[in-house]
Write an enzyme that holds these catalytic residues in place. Structure first.
Site, PDB file in Angstrom:
ATOM      1  N   CYS A   1       0.798   3.233  10.619  1.00 56.14           N
ATOM      2  CA  CYS A   1       1.317   4.386   9.880  1.00 56.14           C
ATOM      3  C   CYS A   1       2.021   5.339  10.840  1.00 56.14           C
ATOM      4  O   CYS A   1       1.386   5.852  11.766  1.00 56.14           O
ATOM      5  CB  CYS A   1       0.208   5.128   9.147  1.00 56.14           C
ATOM      6  SG  CYS A   1       0.869   6.591   8.294  1.00 56.14           S
TER       7      CYS A   1
ATOM      8  N   ILE B   1       6.839  -5.720   7.552  1.00 52.04           N
ATOM      9  CA  ILE B   1       6.715  -4.600   8.469  1.00 52.04           C
ATOM     10  C   ILE B   1       6.304  -3.325   7.714  1.00 52.04           C
ATOM     11  O   ILE B   1       6.627  -3.170   6.539  1.00 52.04           O
ATOM     12  CB  ILE B   1       8.060  -4.326   9.207  1.00 52.04           C
ATOM     13  CG1 ILE B   1       9.195  -4.011   8.246  1.00 52.04           C
ATOM     14  CG2 ILE B   1       8.423  -5.471  10.090  1.00 52.04           C
ATOM     15  CD1 ILE B   1      10.519  -3.634   8.910  1.00 52.04           C
ATOM     16  N   ASN B   2       5.602  -2.437   8.430  1.00 54.33           N
ATOM     17  CA  ASN B   2       5.429  -1.087   7.922  1.00 54.33           C
ATOM     18  C   ASN B   2       6.779  -0.387   8.074  1.00 54.33           C
ATOM     19  O   ASN B   2       7.766  -1.009   8.460  1.00 54.33           O
ATOM     20  CB  ASN B   2       4.323  -0.375   8.715  1.00 54.33           C
ATOM     21  CG  ASN B   2       3.676   0.755   7.902  1.00 54.33           C
ATOM     22  OD1 ASN B   2       4.369   1.484   7.184  1.00 54.33           O
ATOM     23  ND2 ASN B   2       2.372   0.908   8.021  1.00 54.33           N
TER      24      ASN B   2
ATOM     25  N   ASN C   1      -4.476  -0.925   8.616  1.00 50.52           N
ATOM     26  CA  ASN C   1      -3.199  -0.246   8.845  1.00 50.52           C
ATOM     27  C   ASN C   1      -3.173   0.331  10.257  1.00 50.52           C
ATOM     28  O   ASN C   1      -3.715   1.403  10.511  1.00 50.52           O
ATOM     29  CB  ASN C   1      -3.043   0.872   7.795  1.00 50.52           C
ATOM     30  CG  ASN C   1      -1.724   1.598   7.909  1.00 50.52           C
ATOM     31  OD1 ASN C   1      -0.921   1.335   8.792  1.00 50.52           O
ATOM     32  ND2 ASN C   1      -1.511   2.547   7.008  1.00 50.52           N
TER      33      ASN C   1
ATOM     34  N   ALA D   1       6.932  10.835   4.546  1.00 49.63           N
ATOM     35  CA  ALA D   1       5.986  11.360   5.533  1.00 49.63           C
ATOM     36  C   ALA D   1       4.770  11.867   4.787  1.00 49.63           C
ATOM     37  O   ALA D   1       4.336  12.996   4.956  1.00 49.63           O
ATOM     38  CB  ALA D   1       6.641  12.477   6.339  1.00 49.63           C
TER      39      ALA D   1
ATOM     40  N   GLY E   1       1.673  10.853   4.941  1.00 51.49           N
ATOM     41  CA  GLY E   1       0.570  11.121   5.863  1.00 51.49           C
ATOM     42  C   GLY E   1      -0.799  10.797   5.308  1.00 51.49           C
ATOM     43  O   GLY E   1      -1.770  11.509   5.530  1.00 51.49           O
ATOM     44  N   LEU E   2      -0.870   9.665   4.587  1.00 56.51           N
ATOM     45  CA  LEU E   2      -2.157   9.112   4.148  1.00 56.51           C
ATOM     46  C   LEU E   2      -2.993  10.054   3.293  1.00 56.51           C
ATOM     47  O   LEU E   2      -4.205  10.161   3.463  1.00 56.51           O
ATOM     48  CB  LEU E   2      -2.982   8.669   5.369  1.00 56.51           C
ATOM     49  CG  LEU E   2      -2.376   7.572   6.224  1.00 56.51           C
ATOM     50  CD1 LEU E   2      -3.242   7.343   7.470  1.00 56.51           C
ATOM     51  CD2 LEU E   2      -2.252   6.275   5.440  1.00 56.51           C
TER      52      LEU E   2
ATOM     53  N   SER F   1       0.820  -1.204   0.000  1.00 51.80           N
ATOM     54  CA  SER F   1       0.000   0.000   0.000  1.00 51.80           C
ATOM     55  C   SER F   1       0.861   1.264   0.000  1.00 51.80           C
ATOM     56  O   SER F   1       1.881   1.332   0.676  1.00 51.80           O
ATOM     57  CB  SER F   1      -0.889  -0.018   1.237  1.00 51.80           C
ATOM     58  OG  SER F   1      -1.602   1.176   1.329  1.00 51.80           O
TER      59      SER F   1
END
Lengths: 261, 304
Positions: free
Chosen positions: B130, B191-192, B127, B70, B72-73, B21
């Site tokens: 994050c 892993i994230n 998720n 970064a 941030g979705l 993702s």
């Protein structure tokens, strides 16, 4: 017109330095090149550079369709561009291209191109295409001194060349926006194109706006993918954060929040 | 004949190669370069209840063998996804999985419930890891209690395959994995990104607008392998390994450690064809080594 993006190997057909830190790479492909718009860019893979993990986004300086050659105008700023400067004729270079949206091309109009530093890179191909479109092209190149005014002869082929240097060693003396071209009848231009340091582009865009002329600027935000997947290279626009790599790198300055101040 | 197919919960994938993702857009961005349907599954961008603009630029810093982000979705929210993106995703024959993110449990539930109704979305990836949002996100994934609570809540609201994506920014990843398994996850992905930062000496400022960001790329592969191996030894549900995979060899290392499938992330930025190349190279490896299925090699790491 959405052209399919390609990932392909090119081989270096020519390389020459313009000064100690700026060089032109000519990259030849074996097949015919796809249509490329002025202002579009490539993502170049840099091999054997441990600190250069990502590709390098570089604007397309010129395209020679007869010989299938894309030229890049590169300034050495770090390990990646330094590695590129060390490549030799016939070395392979992998590129993803053509990327992003280019400049709006006027037809049969008078236009002004303004460039500072390595921001002049995309303006050569732009001037070529505008001349092809029967535009009357004025090109204003700016630098700190005459040493920074590069490729003047190449630009001269496609338009009327104007020069400004901060120390007055070539052309008019002063910053780009102090050049006399901005002082009289700016309205004669149908559009002003600009590429260079962001502050320079903002200053030019302000003058264009005051004269009610559309202006386009080319941004160079740091990016990872170049194809709109990572969302790292965003710029604040009237429509929120947009990717410079897919919505740009060329924007109408009226779309950009930082250009309204 | 090599059979690379694997099962993740109720999901049967033709091969174990998925895309991570946030690194693959919605798939469309890669249509020029690969046949997206050749992949086992794609996981599209983190989707939240409301539209999010993400963090301010600069959001990315290149680091040795990796990068910090970064973002941030940034996304247009679940309603836009349902109305505008989902119809365009229907052209894909491979599985399309949506990564579900949020700040509050209610937000996760809202998104999960909407996705539950979409016939062609057979799974979600929760998720809880994050590192780039101020509230929620990783906060859910760094304590056993909150990881269990959110997994349980989403499990109740979502009846298709539920994958939970874990953060490496914890003291004991196996503790989190076990509570997530107990709370009803069908699979675990890890892993994230690892929290990190980059500094610009010239300006004496952090490179990222958010100061810290998430590190990805080959730089984190050893950490990812270690955590995947530990989690595979601690849970029974399938584990999806990711973290710095750049080649089929990397992917096979994760499978040796026990992963059932893998996700390709940052590598997509450098070579947009890489996911399909890895599928091809896995096939070649299996043929050469006379392997018939993933189970012939999965978890066969020799440790003594």
């Amino acid at each position: 017109m959405e052209v399919r993006k390609l990932i392909e190997d090119f081989s270096i057909s020519n390389k020459y330095f313009l000064n100690a830190e700026t060089f032109v790479l000519e990259l030849k492909h074996t097949n015919m090149l796809p249509p490329i718009a002025p202002g579009q860019f490539v993502e170049v893979a840099v091999e054997n550079a441990p600190h250069t993990f990502l590709r390098r986004p570089l604007s397309i300086h010129h395209v020679d369709y007869e010989n299938n050659i894309i030229s890049l105008f590169v300034k050495i700023v770090g390990e990646g561009t330094r590695k590129l400067s060390l490549l030799q004729i016939q070395d392979k270079v992998n590129m993803i291209y053509p990327l992003g949206r280019g400049f709006t091309l006027e037809h049969k109009k008078k236009v002004l191109l303004t460039g500072g530093g390595c921001g002049i890179a995309p303006l050569l191909y732009l001037a070529d295409k505008l001349k092809e479109n029967l535009c009357e092209v004025d090109i204003l190149l700016a630098g700190k001194s005459s040493n920074d005014i590069l490729r003047a002869d190449a630009y001269k082929k496609f338009g009327h060349l104007l020069i400004t240097t901060e120390d007055g060693s070539l052309g008019e003396k002063g910053l780009i926006i102090q050049h006399s071209v901005f002082k009289n009848n700016l309205q004669k231009y149908a559009r002003i194109y600009s590429c260079g340091p962001e502050r320079m582009m903002q200053a030019v865009a302000r003058l264009a706006k005051a004269a009610k002329i559309p202006s386009e600027v080319s941004l160079e935000n740091t990016m990872a993918c170049g194809i709109g997947a990572c969302l790292c290279c965003v710029v604040n626009t009237k429509n929120g954060h947009q990717c410079v790599c897919t919505e740009g790198p060329v924007f109408d300055s009226s779309e950009l929040e930082d250009f309204q101040k | 004949m090599v059979d690379l197919s694997v099962n993740i919960g109720k999901l049967r994938m033709r091969n174990p190669v998925m895309t991570a993702s946030g690194t693959f857009g919605y798939g469309f961005e890669f249509d020029d370069f690969i046949d997206v349907d050749s992949l086992g599954a794609i996981i599209v961008k983190g989707t939240t209840r409301e539209a999010r603009e993400g963090n301010a630029y600069p959001r990315m810093a290149e680091t040795p063998m990796g990068m910090l982000n970064a973002v941030g979705l940034q996304n247009k929210g679940i309603d836009y996804f349902v109305s505008d993106i989902y119809p365009r995703l229907l052209k894909y024959k491979t599985h399309v999985i949506v990564n579900v993110s949020g700040s509050k449990i209610e937000d996760y539930l809202y998104v999960a419930e909407k996705l539950n109704d979409l016939e062609s979305i057979p799974a979600i990836e929760l998720n809880i890891s994050c590192p780039n949002v101020k509230t929620g996100g990783m906060a859910f994934g760094t304590s056993c209690d909150s990881a269990a609570e959110i997994t349980k809540a989403v499990r109740k609201a979502y009846d298709k395959t539920l994958i939970v994506k874990l953060s490496p920014n914890v003291t004991s990843v196996t503790d989190i994995a076990q509570v997530v398994e107990d709370a009803g996850a069908d699979a675990i992905s890890l892993i994230n990104t690892i929290m990190g930062m980059a500094v610009d000496l010239d300006s004496r400022k952090p490179v990222l607008s958010t100061v810290t960001g998430g590190l990805s790329g080959p730089a984190i592969k050893p950490v990812a392998l270690r955590m995947v191996w530990q989690v595979c030894n601690a849970v029974k549900v399938p584990v999806i390994g990711l973290g710095g995979i750049m080649s089929a060899k990397d992917a096979l290392e994760f499978i040796l450690c026990g992963a059932t499938a893998v996700q390709i992330g940052t590598a997509n930025f450098i070579d947009p064809r890489i996911s399909q190349t890895i599928v091809r190279d896995l096939n070649t490896y299996f043929e050469k080594n006379n392997l018939k299925s993933i189970d012939d090699i999965r978890g066969t790491l020799i440790t003594s």
